[in-house]
Design a protein around this motif. Sequence first.
Motif, PDB file in Angstrom:
ATOM      1  N   VAL A   7       0.833  -1.208   0.000  1.00  0.00           N
ATOM      2  CA  VAL A   7       0.000   0.000   0.000  1.00  0.00           C
ATOM      3  C   VAL A   7       0.867   1.257   0.000  1.00  0.00           C
ATOM      4  CG1 VAL A   7      -1.680   1.332   1.353  1.00  0.00           C
ATOM      5  CG2 VAL A   7      -1.978  -1.138   1.056  1.00  0.00           C
ATOM      6  N   ALA A   8       1.937   1.274   0.807  1.00  0.00           N
ATOM      7  CA  ALA A   8       2.828   2.440   0.855  1.00  0.00           C
ATOM      8  C   ALA A   8       3.460   2.686  -0.509  1.00  0.00           C
ATOM      9  CB  ALA A   8       3.908   2.234   1.912  1.00  0.00           C
ATOM     10  N   ALA A   9       3.930   1.635  -1.154  1.00  0.00           N
ATOM     11  CA  ALA A   9       4.546   1.788  -2.481  1.00  0.00           C
ATOM     12  C   ALA A   9       3.519   2.295  -3.485  1.00  0.00           C
ATOM     13  CB  ALA A   9       5.143   0.465  -2.946  1.00  0.00           C
ATOM     14  N   PHE A  10       2.317   1.751  -3.428  1.00  0.00           N
ATOM     15  CA  PHE A  10       1.256   2.169  -4.351  1.00  0.00           C
ATOM     16  C   PHE A  10       0.924   3.645  -4.162  1.00  0.00           C
ATOM     17  CE2 PHE A  10      -3.114   2.821  -5.650  1.00  0.00           C
ATOM     18  CZ  PHE A  10      -3.173   2.172  -6.877  1.00  0.00           C
ATOM     19  N   ILE A  11       0.736   4.041  -2.888  1.00  0.00           N
ATOM     20  CA  ILE A  11       0.345   5.425  -2.587  1.00  0.00           C
ATOM     21  C   ILE A  11       1.451   6.417  -2.954  1.00  0.00           C
ATOM     22  CG2 ILE A  11      -0.114   7.004  -0.654  1.00  0.00           C
ATOM     23  CD1 ILE A  11      -1.776   4.756   0.600  1.00  0.00           C
ATOM     24  N   LEU A  12       2.696   6.024  -2.818  1.00  0.00           N
ATOM     25  CA  LEU A  12       3.793   6.933  -3.136  1.00  0.00           C
ATOM     26  C   LEU A  12       4.020   7.035  -4.646  1.00  0.00           C
ATOM     27  CD1 LEU A  12       5.992   8.779  -1.986  1.00  0.00           C
ATOM     28  CD2 LEU A  12       7.521   6.831  -2.075  1.00  0.00           C
ATOM     29  N   VAL A  13       3.949   5.920  -5.351  1.00  0.00           N
ATOM     30  CA  VAL A  13       4.279   5.913  -6.780  1.00  0.00           C
ATOM     31  C   VAL A  13       3.140   6.482  -7.632  1.00  0.00           C
ATOM     32  CG1 VAL A  13       4.801   4.407  -8.755  1.00  0.00           C
ATOM     33  CG2 VAL A  13       5.977   4.069  -6.574  1.00  0.00           C
ATOM     34  N   THR A 130      10.716   3.846  -5.935  1.00  0.00           N
ATOM     35  CA  THR A 130      10.745   2.393  -5.768  1.00  0.00           C
ATOM     36  C   THR A 130      12.073   1.940  -5.166  1.00  0.00           C
ATOM     37  OG1 THR A 130       9.226   2.144  -7.629  1.00  0.00           O
ATOM     38  CG2 THR A 130      10.469   0.196  -6.976  1.00  0.00           C
ATOM     39  N   ALA A 131      13.175   2.494  -5.661  1.00  0.00           N
ATOM     40  CA  ALA A 131      14.493   2.134  -5.111  1.00  0.00           C
ATOM     41  C   ALA A 131      14.595   2.557  -3.648  1.00  0.00           C
ATOM     42  CB  ALA A 131      15.605   2.789  -5.928  1.00  0.00           C
ATOM     43  N   GLY A 132      14.091   3.736  -3.326  1.00  0.00           N
ATOM     44  CA  GLY A 132      14.122   4.214  -1.945  1.00  0.00           C
ATOM     45  C   GLY A 132      13.302   3.336  -1.013  1.00  0.00           C
ATOM     46  N   LEU A 133      12.121   2.937  -1.462  1.00  0.00           N
ATOM     47  CA  LEU A 133      11.281   2.066  -0.638  1.00  0.00           C
ATOM     48  C   LEU A 133      11.909   0.687  -0.463  1.00  0.00           C
ATOM     49  CD1 LEU A 133       7.789   3.024  -2.070  1.00  0.00           C
ATOM     50  CD2 LEU A 133       8.579   3.419   0.271  1.00  0.00           C
ATOM     51  N   ALA A 134      12.528   0.171  -1.520  1.00  0.00           N
ATOM     52  CA  ALA A 134      13.176  -1.142  -1.435  1.00  0.00           C
ATOM     53  C   ALA A 134      14.348  -1.106  -0.466  1.00  0.00           C
ATOM     54  CB  ALA A 134      13.639  -1.603  -2.812  1.00  0.00           C
ATOM     55  N   ALA A 135      15.048   0.026  -0.422  1.00  0.00           N
ATOM     56  CA  ALA A 135      16.162   0.168   0.521  1.00  0.00           C
ATOM     57  C   ALA A 135      15.651   0.328   1.950  1.00  0.00           C
ATOM     58  CB  ALA A 135      17.030   1.364   0.140  1.00  0.00           C
ATOM     59  N   ARG A 136      14.510   0.944   2.104  1.00  0.00           N
ATOM     60  CA  ARG A 136      13.969   1.237   3.440  1.00  0.00           C
ATOM     61  C   ARG A 136      13.314   0.021   4.083  1.00  0.00           C
ATOM     62  NH1 ARG A 136       9.415   3.679   5.962  1.00  0.00           N
ATOM     63  NH2 ARG A 136      10.112   5.044   7.622  1.00  0.00           N
ATOM     64  N   SER A 142       7.030  -7.007  -2.030  1.00  0.00           N
ATOM     65  CA  SER A 142       5.922  -6.112  -1.691  1.00  0.00           C
ATOM     66  C   SER A 142       6.111  -4.740  -2.326  1.00  0.00           C
ATOM     67  CB  SER A 142       5.791  -5.978  -0.175  1.00  0.00           C
ATOM     68  OG  SER A 142       5.542  -7.229   0.403  1.00  0.00           O
ATOM     69  N   VAL A 143       7.339  -4.221  -2.293  1.00  0.00           N
ATOM     70  CA  VAL A 143       7.628  -2.932  -2.934  1.00  0.00           C
ATOM     71  C   VAL A 143       7.388  -3.044  -4.438  1.00  0.00           C
ATOM     72  CG1 VAL A 143       9.432  -1.247  -3.481  1.00  0.00           C
ATOM     73  CG2 VAL A 143       9.244  -2.169  -1.164  1.00  0.00           C
ATOM     74  N   PHE A 144       7.862  -4.134  -5.035  1.00  0.00           N
ATOM     75  CA  PHE A 144       7.667  -4.354  -6.475  1.00  0.00           C
ATOM     76  C   PHE A 144       6.183  -4.378  -6.820  1.00  0.00           C
ATOM     77  CE2 PHE A 144       6.622  -7.361  -9.837  1.00  0.00           C
ATOM     78  CZ  PHE A 144       7.279  -6.791 -10.919  1.00  0.00           C
ATOM     79  N   LEU A 145       5.399  -5.154  -6.061  1.00  0.00           N
ATOM     80  CA  LEU A 145       3.970  -5.279  -6.369  1.00  0.00           C
ATOM     81  C   LEU A 145       3.236  -3.948  -6.226  1.00  0.00           C
ATOM     82  CD1 LEU A 145       3.116  -8.726  -4.726  1.00  0.00           C
ATOM     83  CD2 LEU A 145       3.276  -8.182  -7.164  1.00  0.00           C
TER      84      LEU A 145
END
Length: 197
Positions: A7-13, A130-136, A142-145
């Motif tokens: 959800v976080a990745a979706f909302i940010l991207v 996406t890279a930032g979220l994957a690092a965090r 989950s970040v990818f999806l």
Amino acid sequence: MVLSVIVAAFILVLPVELPDKTLFATLVLATRFAPLPVFVGVGTAFAVQSAIAVTAGSLLSLLPAAVVSGVVAVLFLVGAVLLWRSATEGPEDGGEAAEQREQVPFLRAAAISFGVLFAAEWGDLSQLATAGLAARYDAPLSVFLGSWAALLVVSGLAVFLGTKLADRLPIPLIRRVAAGLFLVFAVIAVVETVRAL
């Protein structure tokens, strides 16, 4: 899989990608070719680019915690500045749309759409996010999806609503909201960097 990370990745991207050049490139492609091959080509390009961004972000996570959170803070801060500065600009021009859809085979239209979007997405703000979220987060799938789902939603809107979508979106407002989100994530990462030192 971690639902909160998806959800976080979706909302940010999602808000980052709405006023982006790739949306307008997809709009143009959708005016030239049939919708389905454009969506398949664009969706595949976004999947590959999201995987690349997640991989880059996951490699960052192998570094010490303070270094990772510092890099994440810089990524989000750069994204926030770029978005805020671009809020007063007009939408990126994807070129002029053809008057009629070209009659080309499905695979050719999908391949052209893939190539255009794959090239346009390099160094994009959604890739930085996406890279930032994957690092965090320690949840690359989950970040990818979440990221890919947001990109597919934008692609679907661009393909199925056509050029009318760009006329109805308050692009400066979307960019400023996205810049605010990036800034919040940058501040959180700075706090984490200070705590890790």
